[in-house]
Design an enzyme around this catalytic site. Structure first.
Site, PDB file in Angstrom:
ATOM      1  N   ASP A 183      39.674  23.799 -32.567  1.00 59.16           N
ATOM      2  CA  ASP A 183      39.935  24.122 -31.154  1.00 59.16           C
ATOM      3  C   ASP A 183      41.369  23.756 -30.788  1.00 59.16           C
ATOM      4  O   ASP A 183      41.626  23.141 -29.750  1.00 59.16           O
ATOM      5  CB  ASP A 183      38.942  23.396 -30.251  1.00 59.16           C
ATOM      6  CG  ASP A 183      38.839  24.037 -28.852  1.00 59.16           C
ATOM      7  OD1 ASP A 183      39.125  25.241 -28.734  1.00 59.16           O
ATOM      8  OD2 ASP A 183      38.477  23.328 -27.902  1.00 59.16           O
ATOM      9  N   GLU A 189      39.420  14.745 -16.249  1.00 61.40           N
ATOM     10  CA  GLU A 189      38.072  15.226 -16.516  1.00 61.40           C
ATOM     11  C   GLU A 189      38.108  16.673 -16.980  1.00 61.40           C
ATOM     12  O   GLU A 189      39.069  17.399 -16.760  1.00 61.40           O
ATOM     13  CB  GLU A 189      37.183  15.091 -15.298  1.00 61.40           C
ATOM     14  CG  GLU A 189      37.562  15.913 -14.087  1.00 61.40           C
ATOM     15  CD  GLU A 189      36.598  15.656 -12.937  1.00 61.40           C
ATOM     16  OE1 GLU A 189      35.673  16.458 -12.791  1.00 61.40           O
ATOM     17  OE2 GLU A 189      36.780  14.663 -12.220  1.00 61.40           O
TER      18      GLU A 189
END
Length: 430
Positions: A124, A9
């Protein structure tokens, strides 16, 4: 689609292991966190990542198969990669030698070239957005801040969420937003980290918001060639050119980087000269003593693939280091079912299967390997490691295979000896 269990996560989403029907294919299911489902900009960014990813099909990019929404849960279905992200990989490995790093570096450049060809810039690039599979293949992931050529709306909506500050770089060097050369710069930073074990800009991953707001000097990064035990000069020059602040001095196209890396790699592949040994002087019946210089007679080596099914990361690392040094090609998986799938995809020469702690499903995965081996017309060569309370499991193991059973507690030398017996690296003399 069947969701199995949670595997990872982040701030923006959770990731689950799942199975895709039909075909029972292992997948990763990325689900937008509940707190973002009322934010149109976050939903747009999430859908943009899925749509950008679905345009891309390359071995060095994690595939995205599908995305959608159900009961206000936004999800995307992705390729499942058995392994870890590059940052965690380097925490264990420290740094990579050039010959170890080159396949990953070239692969990542090829993946980025494919994305740029499709009009997608990543925006990114960093260690946590690169996955390293158990076979050592590097894959780009998380195009959540990607920019489709000519569309900066999502990038603007996500301003401040990226860890690596593309905007600061582009302001510093005067390049436009979404410039592919910015991806080249930050991919160079990734390579710098791989080759030195050091992040060139530590503040980029700071948890302190103030540190992220500071306009750091990109030119203050210590040159790769100044590091102790720096890579060879030719490789340093490639990475340092990727990281040039001066746009004109930086590589203009990722294909140029690939060309230079492949040229450098070809120098690593040059075969070393074979050593010679001097035989004893033997009188020649027809004349004076002669000297016969012939190559060393060394045992022929085979390249053997060994599949290790082991769910403890620290034990995995011991296996990887020990057996790679011995000369085996190590394939690591944590999940027994995934191990059976890998066996089906490409049967290895041998298996090391740690059954300790695995339940009935794990045991069944081993039986599946046995059945697949016999369907292919050969025995299963395997080292099976069991716990002291798994006597009943041992009794259920097949008896028609080349199996060596080791009961814990054991030493790594026990596994080495067993594997050497099942899959010797040297070819026996004829």
């Amino acid at each position: 689609m069947k969701v199995l269990f949670h595997i990872a996560e982040g701030t923006f989403a959770r990731v689950y292991r799942g199975r895709r029907q039909p075909g029972n294919q292992s997948v990763a299911i990325k689900v937008l966190r509940q707190r973002f489902t009322a934010d149109p900009a976050s939903i747009q960014r999430f859908n943009q990542e899925a749509e950008s990813g679905m345009r891309l099909a390359h071995p060095n990019i994690v595939r995205i198969y599908d995305h959608g929404e159900e009961d206000r849960l936004y999800y995307m279905v992705m390729e499942f990669v058995e392994g870890s992200n590059l940052r965690d990989f380097l925490k264990i490995r420290g740094k990579l030698l050039p010959n170890e790093a080159m396949p990953m570096m070239i692969g990542l450049c090829q993946g980025l070239a494919h994305a740029l060809e499709k009009g997608v810039t990543h925006r990114d690039l960093k260690g946590t957005n690169i996955l390293v599979s158990s076979t050592g293949q590097a894959k780009l992931v998380d195009f959540g801040l990607a920019t489709l050529r000519g569309d900066d709306k999502v990038a603007a909506a996500a301003h401040g969420q990226r860890t690596v500050d593309y905007s600061a770089l582009e302001r510093t060097c005067g390049s436009p937003k979404g410039d592919p050369r910015s991806d080249i710069y930050f991919l160079g930073c990734v390579f710098y980290h791989m080759l030195t074990g050091k992040v060139p800009m530590p503040e980029a991953e700071s948890k302190d918001p103030l540190a992220k707001m500071l306009k750091r000097s990109f030119g203050a990064i210590k040159p790769l060639s100044d590091h102790a035990n720096a890579p060879p000069e030719e490789l340093c020059a490639i990475v340092e050119r990727m990281m040039k602040i001066d746009l004109k001095a930086r590589y203009q196209r990722i294909e140029e980087v690939i060309s230079d890396l492949e040229a450098y790699q070809s120098t690593l592949a040059a075969p070393a000269p074979r050593p010679l040994r001097r035989r004893p002087l033997v009188p020649d019946e027809a004349g004076p003593e002669s000297i016969d210089l012939t190559p060393f007679e060394v045992p022929a080596m085979r390249s053997l693939n060994v599949l290790f099914v082991e769910n403890q990361p620290e034990v995995q690392e011991v296996f990887r280091k020990t057996f790679s040094k011995m000369g085996y090609r190590v394939i690591l998986v944590r999940d027994a079912e995934r191990g059976a799938e890998r066996y089906k995809e490409q049967p290895p020469d041998a298996v090391v299967f740690d059954a300790d702690g695995l339940g009935e499903e794990g045991f069944q995965a081993f039986i599946d390997m046995h059945d697949m081996a016999h369907e292919d017309g050969h025995e299963l060569a395997a080292v099976v490691i069991v716990g002291p309370r798994q006597r009943s499991l041992v009794e259920r193991l097949p008896t028609d295979d080349r199996l060596i059973v080791l009961t814990k507690p054991i030493k790594i030398k026990d596994v080495q000896d067993a594997l050497a017996q099942l899959a010797p690296l040297t070819v026996p003399p004829q």
